[in-house]
Design a protein around this motif. Sequence first.
Motif, PDB file in Angstrom:
ATOM      1  N   PHE A   1      11.083   2.344  17.642  1.00 43.70           N
ATOM      2  CA  PHE A   1      10.622   1.180  18.404  1.00 43.70           C
ATOM      3  C   PHE A   1      11.349  -0.088  17.941  1.00 43.70           C
ATOM      4  CE2 PHE A   1       6.250   3.132  19.515  1.00 43.70           C
ATOM      5  CZ  PHE A   1       6.683   3.475  20.792  1.00 43.70           C
ATOM      6  N   CYS A   2      11.449  -0.287  16.628  1.00 46.22           N
ATOM      7  CA  CYS A   2      12.098  -1.494  16.105  1.00 46.22           C
ATOM      8  C   CYS A   2      13.567  -1.553  16.526  1.00 46.22           C
ATOM      9  CB  CYS A   2      11.977  -1.552  14.589  1.00 46.22           C
ATOM     10  SG  CYS A   2      10.318  -1.948  13.982  1.00 46.22           S
ATOM     11  N   ARG A   3      14.277  -0.441  16.431  1.00 46.92           N
ATOM     12  CA  ARG A   3      15.679  -0.435  16.834  1.00 46.92           C
ATOM     13  C   ARG A   3      15.823  -0.753  18.312  1.00 46.92           C
ATOM     14  NH1 ARG A   3      17.676   5.040  13.605  1.00 46.92           N
ATOM     15  NH2 ARG A   3      17.408   4.200  11.491  1.00 46.92           N
ATOM     16  N   CYS A   4      14.914  -0.220  19.125  1.00 44.61           N
ATOM     17  CA  CYS A   4      14.940  -0.537  20.562  1.00 44.61           C
ATOM     18  C   CYS A   4      14.810  -2.040  20.790  1.00 44.61           C
ATOM     19  CB  CYS A   4      13.803   0.176  21.277  1.00 44.61           C
ATOM     20  SG  CYS A   4      13.976   1.969  21.407  1.00 44.61           S
ATOM     21  N   LEU A   5      14.088  -2.714  19.911  1.00 42.69           N
ATOM     22  CA  LEU A   5      13.845  -4.157  20.026  1.00 42.69           C
ATOM     23  C   LEU A   5      14.906  -4.979  19.305  1.00 42.69           C
ATOM     24  CD1 LEU A   5      10.022  -3.868  19.282  1.00 42.69           C
ATOM     25  CD2 LEU A   5      11.034  -4.385  21.518  1.00 42.69           C
ATOM     26  N   ASN A   6      16.002  -4.319  18.897  1.00 44.75           N
ATOM     27  CA  ASN A   6      17.118  -4.974  18.197  1.00 44.75           C
ATOM     28  C   ASN A   6      16.734  -5.501  16.810  1.00 44.75           C
ATOM     29  OD1 ASN A   6      18.984  -4.522  20.295  1.00 44.75           O
ATOM     30  ND2 ASN A   6      18.280  -6.357  21.378  1.00 44.75           N
ATOM     31  N   ILE A   7      15.792  -4.813  16.185  1.00 45.48           N
ATOM     32  CA  ILE A   7      15.410  -5.124  14.807  1.00 45.48           C
ATOM     33  C   ILE A   7      15.924  -3.993  13.922  1.00 45.48           C
ATOM     34  CG2 ILE A   7      13.504  -5.543  13.214  1.00 45.48           C
ATOM     35  CD1 ILE A   7      11.802  -6.328  15.665  1.00 45.48           C
ATOM     36  N   PRO A   8      16.865  -4.253  13.009  1.00 44.23           N
ATOM     37  CA  PRO A   8      17.367  -3.183  12.140  1.00 44.23           C
ATOM     38  C   PRO A   8      16.230  -2.542  11.356  1.00 44.23           C
ATOM     39  CG  PRO A   8      18.751  -5.137  11.965  1.00 44.23           C
ATOM     40  CD  PRO A   8      17.535  -5.544  12.735  1.00 44.23           C
ATOM     41  N   ALA A   9      16.212  -1.206  11.351  1.00 45.09           N
ATOM     42  CA  ALA A   9      15.149  -0.485  10.652  1.00 45.09           C
ATOM     43  C   ALA A   9      15.740   0.750   9.991  1.00 45.09           C
ATOM     44  CB  ALA A   9      14.042  -0.085  11.629  1.00 45.09           C
ATOM     45  N   ARG A  10      15.319   1.023   8.759  1.00 46.09           N
ATOM     46  CA  ARG A  10      15.821   2.179   8.022  1.00 46.09           C
ATOM     47  C   ARG A  10      14.671   2.939   7.382  1.00 46.09           C
ATOM     48  NH1 ARG A  10      19.062  -1.285   3.327  1.00 46.09           N
ATOM     49  NH2 ARG A  10      17.233  -1.967   2.131  1.00 46.09           N
ATOM     50  N   TYR A  11      14.899   4.221   7.185  1.00 42.97           N
ATOM     51  CA  TYR A  11      13.901   5.149   6.656  1.00 42.97           C
ATOM     52  C   TYR A  11      13.933   5.115   5.125  1.00 42.97           C
ATOM     53  CZ  TYR A  11      11.530   9.737   6.172  1.00 42.97           C
ATOM     54  OH  TYR A  11      10.682  10.765   5.858  1.00 42.97           O
ATOM     55  N   VAL A  12      12.760   5.197   4.508  1.00 43.52           N
ATOM     56  CA  VAL A  12      12.654   5.152   3.054  1.00 43.52           C
ATOM     57  C   VAL A  12      11.714   6.259   2.592  1.00 43.52           C
ATOM     58  CG1 VAL A  12      12.104   3.737   1.040  1.00 43.52           C
ATOM     59  CG2 VAL A  12      12.855   2.635   3.168  1.00 43.52           C
ATOM     60  N   ASN A  13      12.087   6.939   1.517  1.00 45.75           N
ATOM     61  CA  ASN A  13      11.096   7.783   0.860  1.00 45.75           C
ATOM     62  C   ASN A  13      11.019   7.381  -0.608  1.00 45.75           C
ATOM     63  OD1 ASN A  13      12.949   9.293  -0.747  1.00 45.75           O
ATOM     64  ND2 ASN A  13      13.191  10.838   0.841  1.00 45.75           N
ATOM     65  N   GLY A  14       9.899   7.747  -1.229  1.00 44.32           N
ATOM     66  CA  GLY A  14       9.715   7.368  -2.619  1.00 44.32           C
ATOM     67  C   GLY A  14       8.343   7.745  -3.123  1.00 44.32           C
ATOM     68  N   TYR A  15       8.008   7.202  -4.282  1.00 46.75           N
ATOM     69  CA  TYR A  15       6.705   7.435  -4.900  1.00 46.75           C
ATOM     70  C   TYR A  15       5.724   6.365  -4.428  1.00 46.75           C
ATOM     71  CZ  TYR A  15       9.090  10.467  -8.323  1.00 46.75           C
ATOM     72  OH  TYR A  15       9.802  11.463  -8.945  1.00 46.75           O
ATOM     73  N   LEU A  16       4.508   6.790  -4.113  1.00 48.39           N
ATOM     74  CA  LEU A  16       3.446   5.857  -3.769  1.00 48.39           C
ATOM     75  C   LEU A  16       2.132   6.457  -4.246  1.00 48.39           C
ATOM     76  CD1 LEU A  16       2.618   3.205  -2.413  1.00 48.39           C
ATOM     77  CD2 LEU A  16       2.355   4.473  -0.256  1.00 48.39           C
ATOM     78  N   GLY A  17       1.711   6.053  -5.434  1.00 47.37           N
ATOM     79  CA  GLY A  17       0.489   6.601  -6.018  1.00 47.37           C
ATOM     80  C   GLY A  17      -0.755   5.932  -5.471  1.00 47.37           C
TER      81      GLY A  17
END
Length: 306
Positions: free
Chosen positions: A179-195
């Motif tokens: 959705f963000c990319r469609c709206l011309n907002i750069p968006a990237r995927y992140v993975n990580g730790y979230l306790g």
Amino acid sequence: MLIRVGYSMTVEVNQPTHLFTMMSVHPERAVDIVRQSPTETFPQVPKRAFIDQHGNSCLRMVAPVGEFTITQDAIVTDSGLPDPIEPDADEWRPEHLPDDCLRYLSASRYCETDRLADLAWGLFGATEPGWARVQAVCDYVHQRLTFSYGYARATRTAMEAYTERVGVCRDFAHLAIAFCRCLNIPARYVNGYLGDIGVEPDPSPMDFSAWFEVYLGGRWHAFDARHNHPRIGRIVVARGHDAMDVPLLHSFGLHKLKAFRVWAKEDNPSSRVASSRYDTPTRTHWGPPGRSPLDLGAPKGVTHLL
């Protein structure tokens, strides 16, 4: 605040198999690492580290025949503050974006901007540009999708998540990113730790988590469509266009996931007891043998984060 993070993964292969992992704390947090054990393997094998095109830390090795375990443990210092909220962060028109942001406006394996563009503009085109628009995307995705590990499917795309209205954390992230990319907002995927820091403990087995980042006001900001409220202690492991860029483990041959566990919790030095370097902290969560949320339906040879 000190946060203890780590993992242990056991796979089984029926022939010597080259693989690489993407499970170390991201290099940007290197200055925050108080203590980190070298990545250990059982049996021990030669290993070689490299940095991929997205700046993620990767480790190459060849797994011998049989069961093969990879593990690491670290203590990372963190501000202890929740994700910042910056409502004045504005959108930049495409012609004003830095060059390295442009790749995060395009479609990717799991984010079909061509199929979602009309819908995105219909839903969010009238929303105030900037932070408010991205938050509106998160609110919509959070309400649209129902979360359950039982819904895990590694091939589900953003469009399919929208249609099926179910998913796991990666599906929430993929739909919001698209959705963000469609709206011309750069968006990237992140993975990580979230306790479970500052929130009620989740009784489900702990896993790596997925969220996304958007470029607003001249820098990247973390958003989380699954939880949809500021969280404490996000520790980035890897970033990419979508989950295809950041598999926890990529093997060049078949492998079977035998066991997997992840830990991420506040560490209290005053109450820490002497233990071996292979001990895991309390509240370590175990994934089910042979059937982890990580690889349900994953393409052969790839263990993706869900």
